[in-house]
Design an enzyme around this catalytic site. Structure first.
Site, PDB file in Angstrom:
ATOM      1  N   PHE A 135      21.674  35.752  61.157  1.00 20.00           N
ATOM      2  CA  PHE A 135      20.588  35.570  62.122  1.00 20.00           C
ATOM      3  C   PHE A 135      21.155  35.103  63.459  1.00 20.00           C
ATOM      4  CE2 PHE A 135      16.580  33.416  63.643  1.00 20.00           C
ATOM      5  CZ  PHE A 135      15.839  34.584  63.743  1.00 20.00           C
TER       6      PHE A 135
ATOM      7  N   GLY B 273      30.571  35.884  80.312  1.00 20.17           N
ATOM      8  CA  GLY B 273      30.158  35.923  78.912  1.00 20.17           C
ATOM      9  C   GLY B 273      30.429  37.257  78.234  1.00 20.17           C
TER      10      GLY B 273
ATOM     11  N   GLU C 200      35.230  36.846  75.046  1.00 25.32           N
ATOM     12  CA  GLU C 200      35.147  35.567  74.350  1.00 25.32           C
ATOM     13  C   GLU C 200      36.246  34.621  74.825  1.00 25.32           C
ATOM     14  OE1 GLU C 200      34.513  35.949  70.071  1.00 25.32           O
ATOM     15  OE2 GLU C 200      33.869  38.003  70.458  1.00 25.32           O
TER      16      GLU C 200
ATOM     17  N   ASP D  69      39.665  45.297  67.920  1.00 24.98           N
ATOM     18  CA  ASP D  69      38.272  45.729  67.772  1.00 24.98           C
ATOM     19  C   ASP D  69      38.174  47.258  67.858  1.00 24.98           C
ATOM     20  OD1 ASP D  69      35.280  45.097  67.800  1.00 24.98           O
ATOM     21  OD2 ASP D  69      35.483  46.263  69.638  1.00 24.98           O
TER      22      ASP D  69
ATOM     23  N   LYS E  88      36.984  49.895  64.746  1.00 23.13           N
ATOM     24  CA  LYS E  88      35.954  50.941  64.839  1.00 23.13           C
ATOM     25  C   LYS E  88      36.552  52.314  64.560  1.00 23.13           C
ATOM     26  CE  LYS E  88      33.293  48.166  68.092  1.00 23.13           C
ATOM     27  NZ  LYS E  88      33.200  47.808  69.524  1.00 23.13           N
TER      28      LYS E  88
END
Lengths: 342, 342
Positions: B11, B210, B213, B224, B228
């Protein structure tokens, strides 16, 4: 293994390519999708082949296209009195409609599609005419009869447009579509830009290379782009707009000077089909636009196509490329069949 | 109306966005797809909400994200000892896995996915780790249990990649994939190009905004992108390649001078993930490439992503764009749920 019987109407460039692909990809389709796709009838304009056990695709792919090829196949040959009446008598899981298209009457595609749906068959549409003239009617009749209609090959062939909107953008609100949807006009404009030649010269070159037809009016005047735009808009938004609702301007009046001016400003002229959902309805236009070179649509050159979808959740999504040839259009129909039955 | 019960694990930004979207689009989803999608459990890292009749999405969307928000919801709240054990006890049609990801262990996503599949639930995966570590295992286990796995949100979120390959290119042989798959590195490179600043300055700016990171190693080092690419390759070709099989070079050593040299030659440096199916297997690399500006990948700027698929029948197909934010990733999961059950 799921057995899928197919009736193919139309044995021109695309129909013949489809037979070739189904023949050469038989094992791949069986292995990857567990589908045994068999063509049980090919209905041309003058002759038809009907073989309940499935037509010998190897044999048919060695024949020429058009009626001549159907005659060459020889076996199980019928002379056609009325293709709709013939279709009425046949049973299959899916109709692939690839007849020569007439965007003013929608025939003979519409009769074929309507007959197939009335028998509960699913339909994969490659010919634009019926969808341009009767989009909503076809959708509603299919819904009533529990038949499904796919039409990847009728909008930009290999380039995913309808299926991108319906599948990959499911759940999104699409509020605008912009696209370069016609390879011939894009080819002509690209030549004018790269070689600094006139419209007439570029058109003549395109005709010599077999890209533009002898009577290029449908492409040049923007009617082909308008047809595809119309099919996209009516299918995505459930509207029942007509060709007359498209504000239409072709590329025939674009001059060398126009192109030179665009180039000087680091811009490019493209024939753009645009559909915008406004509060009062959907606005459609096909018009040459001078685009900034940062616009993704300027990345589609020569016969390339491109579409940009504007969505509420996923932002702006562009697809560019996809071959523009009969093989690619046939592959779009194969994709639709696989996605119907996988 | 088809009723679909969903368990949501995670969440954070994406999970919270999904609750927002499901809440605001409830009527659209019901009208267009005839689906009544209800979340019956939200499992965070410390607390869970379990409501068999469906969680009040309006109420939950007004709460904060993370554990704090789950606590605010208040009703039907459970403290979690072990999320896998809890999941074991629950029933639903589909698990949406959106936990914080760890690409080295694949946890806790893998435990969640495995448990759901063992119960015959379909799974929509947003977290990359489990797929990076256990792609083939998950596919095979799902096949065994008759569960379906969708993963649009795990590769390039809003941008269609996996589903484009599997659906829109069905029937095609894909032999090469090239993509800009990471928004952070693309943002940094774009800034270096447009503002002529150093890598360190661009990274710092991205961190202040932002976008990058505090510990940017996963993005900057290419991990990353490699993750993918790996998910794409293993899913499309059924291989079981690992992160160590990816030839990897990040963008940390690209200098202002490199960028200036590229610009002088009318070129652009992009971090490209590339998968090529060779006769001996699949070759994977992530590497900064100096691309001609005519290359469509150079059209993806800032946080944009782009993927190009090379196919046998349909030529080259590029998708560019798609928002890169939690809402877009959540929309990718919604799309997967709709396509599973429409």
């Amino acid at each position: 293994m799921k057995y899928i019987s197919v009736i193919l109407t139309g044995f021109g460039n695309v129909g013949h390519s489809l037979v070739n692909i189904l023949n050469s990809k038989k094992n791949v389709i069986a292995g990857q999708y567990k589908l045994d796709i068999r063509i049980t009838a090919v209905i041309g304009s003058r002759y038809a082949i009907i073989e309940e056990q499935g037509i010998d695709l190897q044999r048919l792919s060695n024949c020429d296209k058009h009626s001549k090829g159907i005659q060459q196949y020889g076996k199980c040959l019928y002379e056609i009195v009325n293709s709709k009446d013939l279709l009425e008598k046949l049973e299959a899981d899916v109709l692939i409609e690839a007849s020569p298209t007439n965007i003013e009457t929608g025939e003979p595609g519409f009769s074929h599609i309507y007959t197939a749906i009335s028998k509960g068959m699913d339909v994969v549409v490659l010919s634009k005419g019926a969808l341009v003239q009767h989009s909503k009617e076809i959708q509603e009749f299919a819904h009533l009869k529990g038949a499904r209609v796919k039409m990847s090959g009728a909008t930009a062939a290999a380039l995913p447009t309808i299926d991108l909107a319906q599948y990959n953008l499911a759940g999104n609100d699409i509020y605008k579509i912009q696209g370069i949807l016609n390879g011939t006009t894009n080819y002509i404009l690209t030549r004018m830009h790269k070689k600094n030649i006139s419209f007439t010269e570029a058109l003549q070159e395109a005709q010599e290379e077999g890209i533009a037809e002898a009577n290029p009016k449908l492409d040049i005047g923007g009617f082909d782009t308008a047809s595809k735009l119309l099919i996209l808009a009516n299918t995505i938004w459930g509207t029942s707009l007509r060709l007359k609702d498209v504000a239409l301007e072709g590329i025939e009046n674009i001059t060398r000077e126009d192109v030179a001016a665009a180039v000087r400003d680091d811009k490019t002229i493209k024939l753009v089909g645009e559909a915008v959902r406004e509060s009062y309805g959907v606005r459609l236009r096909v018009v040459p636009i001078v685009l900034e070179n940062s616009n993704i649509l300027t990345r589609a050159d020569y016969k390339d196509k491109a579409v940009v979808f504007y969505t509420d959740l996923m932002g702006t999504m562009a697809v560019v490329g996809g071959a523009s040839d009969p093989k690619a259009a046939a592959a779009a129909a194969l994709k639709d069949v696989i996605n119907l039955f996988r």
